[in-house]
Design an enzyme around this catalytic site. Structure first.
Site, PDB file in Angstrom:
ATOM      1  NE  ARG A 216      -3.482  -2.340   2.795  1.00  0.00           N
ATOM      2  CZ  ARG A 216      -3.181  -3.522   3.328  1.00  0.00           C
ATOM      3  NH1 ARG A 216      -1.938  -3.742   3.777  1.00  0.00           N
ATOM      4  NH2 ARG A 216      -4.081  -4.470   3.415  1.00  0.00           N
ATOM      5  CE  LYS A 247       0.698  24.645  15.647  1.00  0.00           C
ATOM      6  NZ  LYS A 247       0.375  24.672  17.092  1.00  0.00           N
ATOM      7  CG  HIS A 350      -5.270   0.745  -3.821  1.00  0.00           C
ATOM      8  ND1 HIS A 350      -4.497   0.667  -2.688  1.00  0.00           N
ATOM      9  CD2 HIS A 350      -6.167  -0.281  -3.723  1.00  0.00           C
ATOM     10  CE1 HIS A 350      -4.911  -0.335  -1.930  1.00  0.00           C
ATOM     11  NE2 HIS A 350      -5.918  -0.925  -2.539  1.00  0.00           N
ATOM     12  NE  ARG A 353      -3.325  -3.884  -1.034  1.00  0.00           N
ATOM     13  CZ  ARG A 353      -2.588  -4.654  -0.257  1.00  0.00           C
ATOM     14  NH1 ARG A 353      -1.274  -4.683  -0.403  1.00  0.00           N
ATOM     15  NH2 ARG A 353      -3.139  -5.409   0.686  1.00  0.00           N
ATOM     16  CD1 TRP A 376      -5.674  -8.082   2.034  1.00  0.00           C
ATOM     17  CD2 TRP A 376      -5.567  -9.871   0.718  1.00  0.00           C
ATOM     18  NE1 TRP A 376      -5.627  -7.634   0.740  1.00  0.00           N
ATOM     19  CE2 TRP A 376      -5.561  -8.706  -0.090  1.00  0.00           C
ATOM     20  CE3 TRP A 376      -5.508 -11.108   0.104  1.00  0.00           C
ATOM     21  CZ2 TRP A 376      -5.503  -8.768  -1.474  1.00  0.00           C
ATOM     22  CZ3 TRP A 376      -5.453 -11.168  -1.269  1.00  0.00           C
ATOM     23  CH2 TRP A 376      -5.444 -10.015  -2.063  1.00  0.00           C
ATOM     24  CE1 TYR A 388      -6.318  -4.234  -3.551  1.00  0.00           C
ATOM     25  CE2 TYR A 388      -8.083  -5.180  -2.243  1.00  0.00           C
ATOM     26  CZ  TYR A 388      -7.249  -4.130  -2.534  1.00  0.00           C
ATOM     27  OH  TYR A 388      -7.345  -2.972  -1.818  1.00  0.00           O
TER      28      TYR A 388
END
Length: 591
Positions: A216, A247, A350, A353, A376, A388
């Site tokens: 990932r 910030k 992604h 993957r 997984w 997938y």
């Protein structure tokens, strides 16, 4: 002479409800529904014009008190005040940074602007459904509306637990339908073109890891050199890179957004541990990628020498030119640039993957190994493989060749059989003498061609069902054909699917009152696909049915725990209606 006995006034026991006619000419009722925070009785007052009206309200309050409980007295919540309190004071301290970001977007950008003025106890399922339709009409994707639904459902479940609500309207409302798009993984030719272009850019190994190992984005950017074992040829995945949140460092004087402030300050930690134990995993690295990582480390040393005192040493594998971890947003844009340079169709980062997972399918890698590489969890692995691993042309051609070999006697054994839990090899102990390996699982008989499959199921069954007997016996094929359930067609050449199934169950008496039968309302069990009474491969399915004794039961099960919890409210609502109106469902003749 005996004096007549005076009539004595009866006195209601403590805590009993009372109904009386007041001096104002109205009927009043008082019902004790619990105990206040200070220990005194929580006694509710209602008033109506007639005795019949006030009696009905009193009985309704008593039923609520005895079943789900009456909403707590005290602060009157609006949807806005409750969602704000929930997201900042209840959810924020207990969920991850990415999760709370999603909650805040749903709450502040969609739910409060659309529903915030409603009183919490007056919110109806129809209000939510109209909001979802309005969001999509204004251009929001169905997935965005679904995220808003999941968020408000979670927030209102907490309100029910704290007795600010008696029923969660989001559990009854129909969630927006989300069509899952089929992802087309990159072909071998496309991957090779991407790798050829990757060698021309900085951090080449970053894209090779994505396409070859399927990490990932956060996992790849969170890698440190201490996680790379060159001698063993292994990468240890144990953390993920978080998106920075900034910030102003200028006192909000620059007039820009915080992320573009020249003196911006990052208020979020750089990484976090993997979300699950399955996510923390070792992955074997091909020799070519190890050599590439070694060259990448040498290039990083040259960058460190060039940056001199500007370099910030944090040990990351992939860094900015000054040693800082890569920003996920920058990483995403570099991926888009790579696709354009390689003249490859556009796709998400992604999707790399998905490509890696499909390569493992083509190679026939055992399912257990695929789960470890991809990170997984065991209870979700079968669903993730379906999501997938895509049936590419190469996979379909191999399957067609195997079918042709079986039917016309020309088996193609050059490729391993995909979709099995064990690799096919010359040492495989498949039965050639007509024997069948039968797993006895607490009275259930399941037959396998290979004894290692039968023993694996028995071992896992024993872990899931402690105290229940399980063993393996060897039968001959004629015995199984005549005595075994299902005959020859029931003999398995693979380990069956094993997944976590979530259940919800309730029973209602005629009239709609809930029957407490001493059984957990919701539970989860690990089930095999041959356990037809427990198993389902659907995210959620539910039904209601009338028992012989006239009770109505609601049954919900599925692989998605959130969907099961959401559907449970809908199933219970139908069961109550069915208990009250049996003729509407054909349970009795309406004439």
């Amino acid at each position: 002479m005996a004096q007549p006995r005076k009539h004595q006034k009866s006195r209601q026991p403590n805590g009993a409800s009372s109904i009386y006619l007041g001096k104002d000419g109205r009927w009043h009722g008082r019902v004790t529904v619990g105990v206040k925070d200070d220990g005194t009785p929580d006694r509710r007052h209602v008033s109506r014009k007639t005795r019949a009206e006030v009696t009905k309200v009193v009985r309704d309050l008593e039923r609520q008190r005895d079943s789900s409980g009456v909403r707590k007295a005290g602060q009157t919540w609006t949807v806005k005040t409750w969602l704000t309190h929930w997201v900042e004071n209840i959810a924020a301290p207990h969920v991850g940074e990415n999760t709370i970001d999603g909650y805040r977007v749903a709450v502040y950008h969609h739910l409060i602007p659309g529903l915030g003025a409603h009183r919490l106890e007056k919110l109806e399922p129809e209000h939510l459904e109209r909001l979802y339709q309005k969001m999509q009409a204004n251009g929001s994707a169905a997935g965005t509306a679904h995220q808003a639904h999941r968020t408000v459902n979670t927030a209102l479940n907490e309100a029910v637990r704290r007795r600010h609500l008696t029923l969660n309207p989001a559990s009854v409302a129909k969630a927006p339908k989300v069509e899952e798009e089929e992802v087309e993984p990159y072909s071998l030719e496309e991957v090779q073109r991407l790798l050829a272009e990757a060698v021309k850019v900085r951090n080449t190994a970053r894209w090779v890891i994505a396409l070859a190992l399927g990490l990932r984005q956060g996992e790849a950017l969170g890698l440190k050199w201490e996680d790379v074992d060159f001698e063993a040829g292994v990468i240890l995945v144990r953390r993920g890179r978080l998106r920075p949140r900034y910030k102003h460092g200028c006192g909000d004087k620059c007039g820009r957004k915080p992320g573009y402030c020249p003196q911006k300050i990052n208020t979020r930690r750089e990484t976090k541990d993997t979300k699950t134990r399955a996510g923390k995993r070792p992955i074997g690295v091909p020799e070519e990628l190890l050599r590439l990582l070694k060259r990448h480390k040498e290039e990083q040393e040259r960058e460190r020498a060039l940056a001199r005192d500007l370099w910030v040493e944090k040990g990351y594998v992939f860094t900015s030119p000054t040693g800082e971890p890569l920003n996920p947003n920058t990483d995403f844009h570099r991926w888009k640039d790579l696709l354009k340079a390689a003249k490859v169709r556009d796709g998400r980062l992604h999707d790399a993957r998905h490509t890696a997972a499909t390569v493992l399918l083509i190679l026939g890698v055992p399912e257990a190994v695929v789960d470890r590489i991809m990170g997984w969890e065991p209870g979700k692995s079968a669903r993730m493989r379906r999501r997938y691993q895509h049936l590419t042309g190469q996979v379909l051609q191999q399957t067609a060749a195997k079918v042709g070999g079986l039917l016309w006697g020309k088996p193609d054994v050059s490729q391993p059989m995909t979709g099995t839990s064990e690799p096919t090899s010359p040492q495989c102990s498949e039965s050639h003498d007509g024997s069948v390996h039968v797993a006895h699982l607490s009275g259930r008989l399941v037959a396998f061609l290979r004894h290692e499959h039968a023993h694996a199921v028995v071992s896992k069954w024993g872990a899931d069902h402690p105290g229940k007997p399980a063993h393996v016996e060897e039968w001959d094929r004629p015995q199984w054909e005549h005595e075994g359930p299902g005959g020859i067609r029931a003999i398995r050449d693979r380990i069956p699917d094993h997944r976590l199934i979530h259940h919800a169950h309730a029973v209602f008496l005629p009239g709609g009152e809930r029957l407490n039968i001493g059984r957990a309302e919701q539970r989860s069990v690990l089930a095999w696909e041959f356990e037809v009474d427990l198993y389902t491969d659907l995210p959620v399915r539910w039904h209601t049915a009338r028992r012989p004794g006239q009770e109505v039961e609601a049954q919900v099960r599925g692989t998605d725990q959130g969907a099961v919890a959401a559907a449970f409210g809908e199933a219970c609502a139908q069961a109550v209606d069915r208990a009250r109106n049996p003729e509407r469902y054909g349970d009795i003749d309406s004439c």
